[in-house]
Motif scaffolding. Structure first.
Motif, short mmCIF file in Angstrom:
data_model
loop_
_atom_site.label_atom_id
_atom_site.label_comp_id
_atom_site.label_asym_id
_atom_site.label_seq_id
_atom_site.Cartn_x
_atom_site.Cartn_y
_atom_site.Cartn_z
N ALA A 1 0.83 -1.20 0.00
CA ALA A 1 0.00 0.00 0.00
C ALA A 1 0.87 1.26 0.00
N GLN A 2 1.95 1.26 0.77
CA GLN A 2 2.85 2.41 0.81
C GLN A 2 3.50 2.65 -0.55
N ILE A 3 3.91 1.57 -1.19
CA ILE A 3 4.52 1.69 -2.51
C ILE A 3 3.52 2.25 -3.51
N ASN A 4 2.28 1.81 -3.42
CA ASN A 4 1.26 2.27 -4.36
C ASN A 4 0.91 3.75 -4.19
N ARG A 5 1.25 4.33 -3.05
CA ARG A 5 0.97 5.75 -2.85
C ARG A 5 2.02 6.65 -3.50
N LYS A 6 3.10 6.06 -3.97
CA LYS A 6 4.15 6.82 -4.65
C LYS A 6 3.72 7.20 -6.06
N PRO A 7 4.26 8.30 -6.63
CA PRO A 7 4.04 8.61 -8.04
C PRO A 7 4.50 7.44 -8.91
N ALA A 8 3.88 7.27 -10.07
CA ALA A 8 4.10 6.08 -10.90
C ALA A 8 5.57 5.79 -11.17
N GLU A 9 6.32 6.81 -11.57
CA GLU A 9 7.73 6.59 -11.91
C GLU A 9 8.54 6.20 -10.68
N GLU A 10 8.30 6.89 -9.56
CA GLU A 10 9.01 6.56 -8.31
C GLU A 10 8.63 5.18 -7.81
N ARG A 11 7.35 4.85 -7.94
CA ARG A 11 6.85 3.54 -7.52
C ARG A 11 7.57 2.42 -8.27
N HIS A 12 7.63 2.56 -9.60
CA HIS A 12 8.25 1.53 -10.42
C HIS A 12 9.74 1.39 -10.11
N LYS A 13 10.41 2.52 -9.89
CA LYS A 13 11.83 2.51 -9.56
C LYS A 13 12.06 1.81 -8.23
N LEU A 14 11.20 2.09 -7.25
CA LEU A 14 11.32 1.47 -5.93
C LEU A 14 11.12 -0.05 -6.00
N LEU A 15 10.12 -0.48 -6.79
CA LEU A 15 9.88 -1.91 -6.96
C LEU A 15 11.08 -2.60 -7.59
N ILE A 16 11.66 -1.99 -8.62
CA ILE A 16 12.79 -2.59 -9.31
C ILE A 16 14.01 -2.68 -8.40
N GLU A 17 14.30 -1.60 -7.68
CA GLU A 17 15.46 -1.60 -6.79
C GLU A 17 15.37 -2.74 -5.76
N ASN A 18 14.21 -2.90 -5.17
CA ASN A 18 14.05 -3.93 -4.14
C ASN A 18 13.90 -5.32 -4.73
N ALA A 19 13.30 -5.41 -5.92
CA ALA A 19 13.18 -6.72 -6.58
C ALA A 19 14.55 -7.25 -6.98
N LYS A 20 15.47 -6.36 -7.35
CA LYS A 20 16.84 -6.79 -7.67
C LYS A 20 17.51 -7.40 -6.43
N LYS A 21 17.23 -6.84 -5.27
CA LYS A 21 17.78 -7.39 -4.03
C LYS A 21 17.17 -8.76 -3.73
N GLU A 22 15.87 -8.89 -4.01
CA GLU A 22 15.19 -10.17 -3.76
C GLU A 22 15.65 -11.23 -4.75
N GLY A 23 15.71 -10.86 -6.03
CA GLY A 23 16.31 -11.72 -7.05
C GLY A 23 15.48 -12.90 -7.52
N THR A 24 14.38 -13.17 -6.87
CA THR A 24 13.60 -14.36 -7.24
C THR A 24 12.16 -14.19 -6.77
N LEU A 25 11.29 -15.07 -7.28
CA LEU A 25 9.92 -15.19 -6.76
C LEU A 25 9.41 -16.59 -7.10
N THR A 26 8.44 -17.04 -6.32
CA THR A 26 7.84 -18.35 -6.54
C THR A 26 6.39 -18.17 -6.94
N PHE A 27 6.02 -18.83 -8.02
CA PHE A 27 4.69 -18.67 -8.62
C PHE A 27 4.03 -20.02 -8.78
N TYR A 28 2.82 -20.18 -8.22
CA TYR A 28 2.02 -21.39 -8.41
C TYR A 28 0.89 -21.05 -9.37
N ALA A 29 0.82 -21.79 -10.49
CA ALA A 29 -0.13 -21.45 -11.55
C ALA A 29 -1.14 -22.56 -11.78
#
Length: 358
Positions: free
Chosen positions: A36-64
């Motif tokens: 929710a906090q991330i979604n309150r950011k302006p679009a460009e800042e939000r996307h940049k924040l997601l990418i920066e932290n996703a690079k640190k995470e490096g992975t995700l698990t998806f059940y389809a």
């Protein structure tokens, strides 16, 4: 002494259960609050924040809930944009996804970041606190009925019902245009239907009311002698194409289109309104170990690019308003609500079985 010896473990168990519940709620709140906090950011800042932290995470698990090939196509599209995120995915099918996340929940071993599964299972997962609230910026681009009222659990694809008939045994002029016409003596003993056509029944209840829908279903079973099948919809379509039956009551639109394109002697009727099964949904889990990568993945799955992949390569009815389906009904659409009917699934199944004499 015996009483004291009994009460101490009881109190201990109570306290342990209490703290597990409290910490569980805190963890769920942490994921939801973060998103929710991330979604309150302006679009460009939000996307940049997601990418920066996703690079640190490096992975995700998806059940389809989809098959391996279709899931792999979406993952490949995602990795073109985010090559730094390794997607570990499995495709156990809708019931399999449900069982996996419930097992993880009971064991307290949380691995899944994102799940995509049959919409009817959503109320149970919400009720157990397994899904996090996340409103993707892609939600405004989705079709009506493909997202819950609050926008937290969007649909990724849906299946439309149609009546599929053998074009060598049934002329276009006599093909039924309304479900009520199936009660004509012409169709007695010449129809096939899924023994678990619960979603179609729910749609008819929505449109007609319970009394009319129940009487209709009972007449199909008792008077019209419809054959109820436990085979797949693809197999039932093959039976109609081979002339074993004239018509499928609850045919799937994508099967009709695919068989007709391959030259099979079948055709189909686009109903008005066209009833869609509850869309399969995609959601971030409330204990997601990699929430930033998960948010990027959900956003991509709801993107125009992903919908184009699902429509052009997989024949699915994807969620985006700006992506046309293979068959775009001119009639109104009625999407069966996953949240409403998921909560009433047991009663629906009981009423269906009672109506058809099972």
């Amino acid at each position: 002494m015996r009483n004291v010896g009994f009460r101490v473990p009881f109190v201990s168990i109570f306290l342990i259960a209490f703290f597990i519940l409290i910490f569980s709620r805190i963890a769920v709140a942490e994921v939801e609050d973060l998103l929710a906090q991330i979604n309150r950011k302006p679009a460009e800042e939000r996307h940049k924040l997601l990418i920066e932290n996703a690079k640190k995470e490096g992975t995700l698990t998806f059940y389809a809930g989809t098959n391996f090939r279709d899931t792999q196509e979406i993952v490949a599209g995602f990795n073109k944009h985010y090559p730094f995120i390794k997607v570990a995915f499995s495709t156990p099918g809708g019931p399999g996804v449900l069982n996996k996340v419930l097992t993880e929940h009971r064991a307290g071993a949380y691995q899944a970041d994102v799940v995509a599964l049959t919409g009817g299972y959503v109320p149970e997962l919400i009720g157990k606190g397994i899904l996090a609230k996340y409103k993707s910026p892609m939600v405004p681009f989705l079709r009506k009925g493909f997202v819950d009222a609050d926008g937290f659990w969007p649909g990724v694809y849906a299946i439309a019902y149609t009546m599929i008939y053998n074009s060598q045994r049934v002329s276009p002029q006599e093909a039924p245009r309304r479900y009520e016409e199936l009660l004509n003596p012409r169709w007695k003993g010449n129809m096939i239907m899924d023994v678990e056509a619960h979603d179609l029944f729910a749609g008819l209840i929505d449109l007609w009311g319970q009394d009319k829908a129940t009487v209709f279903l009972r007449k199909l079973a008792v008077e019209q002698k419809v054959r109820f099948s436990r085979q797949s919809h693809t197999f039932m379509t093959q039976l109609v194409a081979s002339g074993e039956h004239d018509l499928i009551v609850d045919g799937y639109m994508h099967n009709a289109v695919a068989f007709k394109e391959r030259g099979a002697p079948i055709d189909y009727v686009v109903m008005s309104p066209t009833i869609l099964r509850p869309p399969s949904i995609i959601a971030i889990t409330s204990r997601s170990p990699h929430p930033h990568a998960a948010a990027l993945f959900v956003d991509y799955h709801l993107s125009k690019e992903a919908s184009e992949i699902m429509v052009s390569k997989q024949g699915r009815w994807a969620p985006r308003k700006d992506v046309k389906w293979t068959v775009e009904p001119e009639a109104d659409l009625h999407v069966v609500s996953a949240l409403e009917w998921g909560r009433k699934l047991r009663q629906l199944v009981e009423l269906f079985n009672k109506s058809v004499g099972q």
